[in-house]
Scaffold this motif. Sequence first.
Motif, PDB file in Angstrom:
ATOM      1  N   GLU A  33       0.820  -1.198   0.000  1.00 42.84           N
ATOM      2  CA  GLU A  33       0.000   0.000   0.000  1.00 42.84           C
ATOM      3  C   GLU A  33       0.864   1.263   0.000  1.00 42.84           C
ATOM      4  O   GLU A  33       1.893   1.324   0.675  1.00 42.84           O
ATOM      5  CB  GLU A  33      -0.923   0.007   1.217  1.00 42.84           C
ATOM      6  CG  GLU A  33      -1.998  -1.074   1.199  1.00 42.84           C
ATOM      7  CD  GLU A  33      -3.029  -0.816   0.114  1.00 42.84           C
ATOM      8  OE1 GLU A  33      -3.299   0.360  -0.182  1.00 42.84           O
ATOM      9  OE2 GLU A  33      -3.566  -1.802  -0.436  1.00 42.84           O
ATOM     10  N   ALA A  34       0.402   2.258  -0.766  1.00 39.47           N
ATOM     11  CA  ALA A  34       1.079   3.553  -0.775  1.00 39.47           C
ATOM     12  C   ALA A  34       0.572   4.396   0.395  1.00 39.47           C
ATOM     13  O   ALA A  34      -0.623   4.395   0.696  1.00 39.47           O
ATOM     14  CB  ALA A  34       0.823   4.269  -2.091  1.00 39.47           C
ATOM     15  N   ARG A  35       1.465   5.114   1.052  1.00 31.30           N
ATOM     16  CA  ARG A  35       1.097   5.946   2.206  1.00 31.30           C
ATOM     17  C   ARG A  35       1.151   7.417   1.819  1.00 31.30           C
ATOM     18  O   ARG A  35       2.164   7.904   1.332  1.00 31.30           O
ATOM     19  CB  ARG A  35       2.054   5.672   3.373  1.00 31.30           C
ATOM     20  CG  ARG A  35       1.717   6.443   4.646  1.00 31.30           C
ATOM     21  CD  ARG A  35       2.538   5.923   5.807  1.00 31.30           C
ATOM     22  NE  ARG A  35       3.965   6.132   5.600  1.00 31.30           N
ATOM     23  CZ  ARG A  35       4.608   7.253   5.984  1.00 31.30           C
ATOM     24  NH1 ARG A  35       3.943   8.240   6.565  1.00 31.30           N
ATOM     25  NH2 ARG A  35       5.899   7.369   5.771  1.00 31.30           N
ATOM     26  N   TYR A  36       0.041   8.113   2.024  1.00 32.18           N
ATOM     27  CA  TYR A  36      -0.040   9.527   1.665  1.00 32.18           C
ATOM     28  C   TYR A  36       0.830  10.350   2.602  1.00 32.18           C
ATOM     29  O   TYR A  36       0.746  10.236   3.828  1.00 32.18           O
ATOM     30  CB  TYR A  36      -1.494  10.008   1.760  1.00 32.18           C
ATOM     31  CG  TYR A  36      -1.663  11.477   1.453  1.00 32.18           C
ATOM     32  CD1 TYR A  36      -1.644  11.954   0.140  1.00 32.18           C
ATOM     33  CD2 TYR A  36      -1.826  12.401   2.489  1.00 32.18           C
ATOM     34  CE1 TYR A  36      -1.786  13.309  -0.136  1.00 32.18           C
ATOM     35  CE2 TYR A  36      -1.969  13.754   2.215  1.00 32.18           C
ATOM     36  CZ  TYR A  36      -1.944  14.196   0.904  1.00 32.18           C
ATOM     37  OH  TYR A  36      -2.082  15.528   0.624  1.00 32.18           O
ATOM     38  N   ILE A  37       1.708  11.200   2.012  1.00 29.81           N
ATOM     39  CA  ILE A  37       2.614  12.025   2.821  1.00 29.81           C
ATOM     40  C   ILE A  37       2.566  13.498   2.414  1.00 29.81           C
ATOM     41  O   ILE A  37       3.446  14.276   2.775  1.00 29.81           O
ATOM     42  CB  ILE A  37       4.062  11.511   2.737  1.00 29.81           C
ATOM     43  CG1 ILE A  37       4.553  11.498   1.284  1.00 29.81           C
ATOM     44  CG2 ILE A  37       4.188  10.134   3.360  1.00 29.81           C
ATOM     45  CD1 ILE A  37       6.023  11.153   1.148  1.00 29.81           C
ATOM     46  N   GLY A  38       1.554  13.875   1.632  1.00 29.71           N
ATOM     47  CA  GLY A  38       1.419  15.279   1.246  1.00 29.71           C
ATOM     48  C   GLY A  38       2.494  15.719   0.276  1.00 29.71           C
ATOM     49  O   GLY A  38       2.822  15.008  -0.674  1.00 29.71           O
ATOM     50  N   ILE A  39       3.069  16.894   0.554  1.00 33.56           N
ATOM     51  CA  ILE A  39       4.043  17.469  -0.389  1.00 33.56           C
ATOM     52  C   ILE A  39       5.483  17.173   0.030  1.00 33.56           C
ATOM     53  O   ILE A  39       6.410  17.829  -0.453  1.00 33.56           O
ATOM     54  CB  ILE A  39       3.846  18.995  -0.518  1.00 33.56           C
ATOM     55  CG1 ILE A  39       4.098  19.683   0.839  1.00 33.56           C
ATOM     56  CG2 ILE A  39       2.453  19.310  -1.049  1.00 33.56           C
ATOM     57  CD1 ILE A  39       4.133  21.210   0.730  1.00 33.56           C
ATOM     58  N   ASP A  40       5.673  16.196   0.891  1.00 37.44           N
ATOM     59  CA  ASP A  40       7.031  15.902   1.374  1.00 37.44           C
ATOM     60  C   ASP A  40       7.986  15.550   0.233  1.00 37.44           C
ATOM     61  O   ASP A  40       9.163  15.939   0.247  1.00 37.44           O
ATOM     62  CB  ASP A  40       6.996  14.740   2.374  1.00 37.44           C
ATOM     63  CG  ASP A  40       6.386  15.151   3.702  1.00 37.44           C
ATOM     64  OD1 ASP A  40       6.038  16.333   3.832  1.00 37.44           O
ATOM     65  OD2 ASP A  40       6.255  14.291   4.590  1.00 37.44           O
ATOM     66  N   ASN A  41       7.485  14.798  -0.755  1.00 36.05           N
ATOM     67  CA  ASN A  41       8.349  14.430  -1.884  1.00 36.05           C
ATOM     68  C   ASN A  41       8.784  15.651  -2.679  1.00 36.05           C
ATOM     69  O   ASN A  41       9.921  15.719  -3.161  1.00 36.05           O
ATOM     70  CB  ASN A  41       7.626  13.443  -2.804  1.00 36.05           C
ATOM     71  CG  ASN A  41       7.543  12.055  -2.210  1.00 36.05           C
ATOM     72  OD1 ASN A  41       8.453  11.605  -1.525  1.00 36.05           O
ATOM     73  ND2 ASN A  41       6.437  11.373  -2.458  1.00 36.05           N
TER      74      ASN A  41
END
Length: 279
Positions: A33-41
């Motif tokens: 599963e992919a984990r949402y981290i907002g604009i961190d990337n």
Amino acid sequence: MLAPGLIILAVFFGLPIIDLVRTSFTQWPGIGEARYIGIDNYVTAFTSPAVREALFRSVALGVGAALILSAIATVLAALVSGGIRGKAFYRVVWFLPAIAPPSAVAVFWALSVQPRSGAVNAFLGAIGLGRTHAWLADPSTAMYVIIAVAVWAGVGFAFLVILGGMEEVPVSVYEAASIDGASRIRQFFSITLPLVRPVLSMIVLLEVIWAFNGFTLVWGMTLGGPGNATTILPVQVYKDAFLFANFGLAAAVSVVGGLLLLVVGLAGQALGSRKGVDE
């Protein structure tokens, strides 16, 4: 009438782009599963020294290769258009590198610049300049070799397109200039270049984009090395995704690179349109 084409674009381009943008806001190692981290990337993409250096190398490769090969292609096209002997032969020979697969070009030149067995060093040794230059193993020369190979591979296409633009210039214009006493060189700078400027602008723009995205050439010759000396943005994306299992960051860097190229393309089109209106 446009529906079939629009459907194909939506399925094969639109949906992957949407998925790419979605992935750029997640942390995903490629499985699970992919984990949402907002604009961190995106924060990492804009603050990472590796990404900034890769972007700088991409710009250097794109702009450097595009300007050099466009200048060479313009000179070659002027020679053929001017009636050089054997111009049919030169049309074919100068275009041959353009039809070679990028992977084959990369392997050919990587072997050609080998320190002891390469043809380039053999030639340099024959004229007394040494035959042990490690062109691709030296961080100070590797990027210049990549740019030179990109020029060699791309000059044929640019030559053919620019030649087509030159041959569209009416002969009567040159005849009038000759009657007025204009030399060949004066005709080239005062007539040929201004009239083929839209073609030149298009070629420079296309070559910048193609060289900027020159993953196959760089990966086939150096794998982005030595170290990170030739790691351009597409190579950095590949490393982040498939070597470091950080698909979210790779997607974010891809989005940033795509937006940059979109801005460059729109700016180039706008500049070309403005010149056309002014003329």
